[in-house]
Scaffold this motif. Structure first.
Motif, PDB file in Angstrom:
ATOM      1  N   ASN A  47       0.769  -1.198  -0.032  1.00 44.19           N
ATOM      2  CA  ASN A  47       0.011   0.112   0.058  1.00 44.19           C
ATOM      3  C   ASN A  47       0.893   1.156  -0.036  1.00 44.19           C
ATOM      4  OD1 ASN A  47      -2.595  -1.525   0.006  1.00 44.19           O
ATOM      5  ND2 ASN A  47      -2.777  -1.268   2.187  1.00 44.19           N
ATOM      6  N   ILE A  48       1.984   1.177   0.963  1.00 46.00           N
ATOM      7  CA  ILE A  48       2.888   2.275   0.842  1.00 46.00           C
ATOM      8  C   ILE A  48       3.428   2.562  -0.539  1.00 46.00           C
ATOM      9  CG2 ILE A  48       4.884   3.416   1.989  1.00 46.00           C
ATOM     10  CD1 ILE A  48       3.854   1.989   4.530  1.00 46.00           C
ATOM     11  N   GLY A  49       4.222   1.444  -1.188  1.00 43.70           N
ATOM     12  CA  GLY A  49       4.629   1.391  -2.320  1.00 43.70           C
ATOM     13  C   GLY A  49       3.754   2.173  -3.417  1.00 43.70           C
ATOM     14  N   SER A  50       2.529   1.606  -3.522  1.00 45.70           N
ATOM     15  CA  SER A  50       1.660   2.245  -4.292  1.00 45.70           C
ATOM     16  C   SER A  50       1.130   3.823  -4.315  1.00 45.70           C
ATOM     17  CB  SER A  50       0.043   1.362  -4.263  1.00 45.70           C
ATOM     18  OG  SER A  50      -0.837   1.866  -5.200  1.00 45.70           O
ATOM     19  N   SER A  51       0.743   3.955  -2.970  1.00 48.39           N
ATOM     20  CA  SER A  51       0.402   5.508  -2.859  1.00 48.39           C
ATOM     21  C   SER A  51       1.519   6.678  -2.672  1.00 48.39           C
ATOM     22  CB  SER A  51      -0.612   5.353  -1.403  1.00 48.39           C
ATOM     23  OG  SER A  51       0.395   5.118  -0.427  1.00 48.39           O
ATOM     24  N   LYS A  63       8.817  -4.265 -11.918  1.00 46.95           N
ATOM     25  CA  LYS A  63       7.856  -5.318 -11.551  1.00 46.95           C
ATOM     26  C   LYS A  63       6.690  -5.098 -10.659  1.00 46.95           C
ATOM     27  CE  LYS A  63      12.162  -8.381 -11.784  1.00 46.95           C
ATOM     28  NZ  LYS A  63      12.738  -9.301 -10.807  1.00 46.95           N
ATOM     29  N   PRO A  64       5.870  -6.072 -10.593  1.00 44.73           N
ATOM     30  CA  PRO A  64       4.547  -5.829  -9.573  1.00 44.73           C
ATOM     31  C   PRO A  64       5.333  -5.696  -8.320  1.00 44.73           C
ATOM     32  CG  PRO A  64       4.160  -7.503 -11.192  1.00 44.73           C
ATOM     33  CD  PRO A  64       5.699  -7.248 -11.341  1.00 44.73           C
ATOM     34  N   LEU A  65       4.298  -4.974  -7.249  1.00 46.04           N
ATOM     35  CA  LEU A  65       4.844  -4.830  -5.964  1.00 46.04           C
ATOM     36  C   LEU A  65       4.812  -6.246  -5.190  1.00 46.04           C
ATOM     37  CD1 LEU A  65       3.099  -1.522  -4.859  1.00 46.04           C
ATOM     38  CD2 LEU A  65       5.734  -1.993  -5.315  1.00 46.04           C
ATOM     39  N   SER A  66       3.825  -6.926  -5.736  1.00 49.82           N
ATOM     40  CA  SER A  66       3.468  -8.341  -5.053  1.00 49.82           C
ATOM     41  C   SER A  66       4.877  -9.274  -5.194  1.00 49.82           C
ATOM     42  CB  SER A  66       2.320  -8.940  -5.189  1.00 49.82           C
ATOM     43  OG  SER A  66       2.089  -8.818  -6.786  1.00 49.82           O
ATOM     44  N   ARG A  71      10.734  -8.230   2.980  1.00 50.12           N
ATOM     45  CA  ARG A  71      11.839  -7.660   3.289  1.00 50.12           C
ATOM     46  C   ARG A  71      12.576  -6.813   2.120  1.00 50.12           C
ATOM     47  NH1 ARG A  71      17.376 -10.514   5.935  1.00 50.12           N
ATOM     48  NH2 ARG A  71      18.679  -8.695   6.166  1.00 50.12           N
ATOM     49  N   ASP A  72      12.644  -7.398   1.058  1.00 46.62           N
ATOM     50  CA  ASP A  72      13.049  -6.657  -0.388  1.00 46.62           C
ATOM     51  C   ASP A  72      12.302  -5.490  -0.607  1.00 46.62           C
ATOM     52  OD1 ASP A  72      14.646  -6.119  -2.431  1.00 46.62           O
ATOM     53  OD2 ASP A  72      13.918  -7.656  -3.661  1.00 46.62           O
ATOM     54  N   LEU A  73      10.850  -5.657  -0.491  1.00 49.48           N
ATOM     55  CA  LEU A  73       9.977  -4.724  -0.649  1.00 49.48           C
ATOM     56  C   LEU A  73      10.005  -3.470   0.093  1.00 49.48           C
ATOM     57  CD1 LEU A  73       7.508  -3.588  -2.541  1.00 49.48           C
ATOM     58  CD2 LEU A  73       5.965  -5.003  -0.936  1.00 49.48           C
TER      59      LEU A  73
END
Length: 476
Positions: A47-51, A63-66, A71-73
């Motif tokens: 959610n944080i990465g998207s917003s 690449k998709p966040l999922s 840990r990497d995200l």
């Protein structure tokens, strides 16, 4: 009744975390064990990465966040947030590291390798024969090298696709042959170090210019470009018009844009409709639907639009950006210009077919930076990222360094110091909302010997090779 954060249910708490900035989340997780555990979940950082990253136009992986581990995200989102804040500030500060990559010989070329967590870097150097060396940019240590016996490299292209079998396309010149070899980075066992392995070969005099997935673009120094699929052996020929006043029009970049292939040469840009590849003898020759020239220039770099979560192709309906370094025919001029041009799609482009024109020529100039110095420049590389940040090398001031000798003996005359500098700038966009191009940093090179550079916009990292064989890495 007063509620505390740790008493909220998970759904409500997720909404709270989604509205917080990255520093707020890191501070909040230190208050209690439940918030520490909750802030370490995959959904929180997605959610944080998207917003706060993707929707704010901050450079990030395609690449998709999922697809990332939690840990990497988290590490990638935190780094991207820091990078976005740095570019939005009035100025940026680089953190420097360096290492010797060649024993006395110059670094001829340098590239970041996409994928592999973006931790690898390659350099090209030449002693008796040419050598490609793979480096770990975190530990600044050598990983492996590749140097075919009795071969000299004329050019190479790095695959911009992260998840592809092949990594490089290299043109090798031997005394009896010229070939292009497709290289992959492989390991024979999980614990063994990676090595370069040739997975395909093509006998051709044309040099590799670009590589995307299984497609390799090869070109000569006059007018012909080949788009070759090294897996299927299908290809197409792109034939640019031969310009009589240009005896040598070297190809410097080939861009796979939306429904268009742009062939960038030293003095011109040609646009071809996306070609259909076929095997011999069914292949055909394609001609440009438009072309443009920028006159007497010292460099051209074309950038595709940034990644958009709503458009996985990243390019439909989006303009292309073109960075141009001009030359001046006035020998007494002390300036040169960095210009940003925009190549916009046609209004009815959504109705075009594969064989029709997509971009509206000629491009229009939108921004310009006038630099106060002009002089000899060994490293003419410049890179414009999809998100509007750019780096280039500015020469030392020849009006200072070239007219006064350091061996003046008639009088005690101090010699002013002048250095070539790396310039980092942000053009108007989501990372620069001021409406004008802004120079964010200038890094001096006391050695005056840079030979090549590469820029990884996603990581905020610049790598520079020198004539002394030293690699300098600048991290934001």
């Amino acid at each position: 009744m007063c509620l505390s954060l740790d008493s909220l249910d998970d759904d409500t708490l997720l909404g709270v975390f989604s509205a917080l900035t990255v520093p707020d989340v890191l501070n909040l997780r230190q208050t209690c064990r439940r918030l520490l555990f909750f802030s370490s979940q995959q959904i929180v950082w997605q959610n944080i990465g998207s917003s706060q990253i993707l929707q704010q136009g901050i450079p990030f992986s395609k690449k998709p966040l999922s697809s990332f581990s939690v840990r990497d995200l988290e590490e990638r989102v935190r780094r991207a947030y820091h990078l976005g804040e740095a570019w939005k500030a009035p100025s940026i500060t680089f953190r420097m590291s360096s290492f010797a990559a060649s024993r006395g010989g110059p670094i001829q070329d340098i590239h970041f390798i996409p994928g592999y967590d973006r931790r690898w870097l390659i350099t090209v150097s030449q002693g008796i024969w040419s050598m490609i060396t793979l480096w770990d940019r975190r530990s600044l240590t050598r990983v492996t090298s590749w140097s075919p016996e009795k071969a000299v490299f004329s050019n190479l292209a790095v695959n911009t696709s992260e998840d592809c079998e092949a990594t490089l396309a290299v043109s090798l010149h031997r005394y009896d042959s010229v070939v292009v070899e497709i290289l992959a980075i492989t390991s024979t066992a999980p614990d063994s170090p990676p090595e370069f392995e040739c997975v395909a070969r093509l006998d051709t005099l044309r040099q590799p210019i670009a590589m995307v997935g299984s497609l390799v673009a090869l070109a000569d120094d006059e007018a012909e470009t080949i788009i070759w699929n090294w897996k299927t052996q299908e290809y197409a020929v792109l034939q640019s018009p031969v310009e009589a006043d240009l005896w040598r029009n070297k190809c410097t970049q080939i861009v796979f844009a939306y429904k268009t292939t742009l062939v960038v040469r030293a003095r011109s840009v040609h646009a071809f409709a996306e070609p259909k590849l076929a095997s011999h003898p069914n292949t055909c020759v394609h001609y440009p639907y438009a072309q443009s020239t920028f006159g007497w220039v010292d460099g051209i770099f074309v950038s595709n639009p940034p990644f958009s979560p709503k458009d996985p192709t990243r390019m439909e309906g989006q303009p292309l950006s073109i960075l141009v370094r001009t030359k001046n025919d006035d020998p007494w001029s002390s300036t040169f210009k960095i210009q940003l041009w925009t190549l916009s799609p046609m209004i009815s482009s959504y109705q075009t077919t594969v064989d029709e024109a997509y971009y509206n020529f000629p491009p229009s100039m939108t921004k310009e930076i006038v630099t106060p110095r002009r002089g000899a420049l060994r490293c003419t590389d410049m890179v414009l990222g999809p998100y509007g940040t750019a780096v280039w090398v500015q020469p030392e001031d020849y009006s200072v360094a070239g007219l006064i000798s350091s061996n003046v003996h008639l009088q005690n005359m101090p010699v002013p110091q002048s250095h070539e500098t790396l310039v980092a700038a942000a053009f108007p966009g989501l990372l620069n909302t001021q409406g004008e191009a802004q120079v964010k940093s200038s890094w001096k090179n006391c050695g005056k010997n840079w030979t090549c550079l590469d820029y990884d916009e996603e990581r905020g990292c610049v790598a520079l090779g020198s004539a002394a064989g030293v690699v300098t890495i600048l991290d934001i």
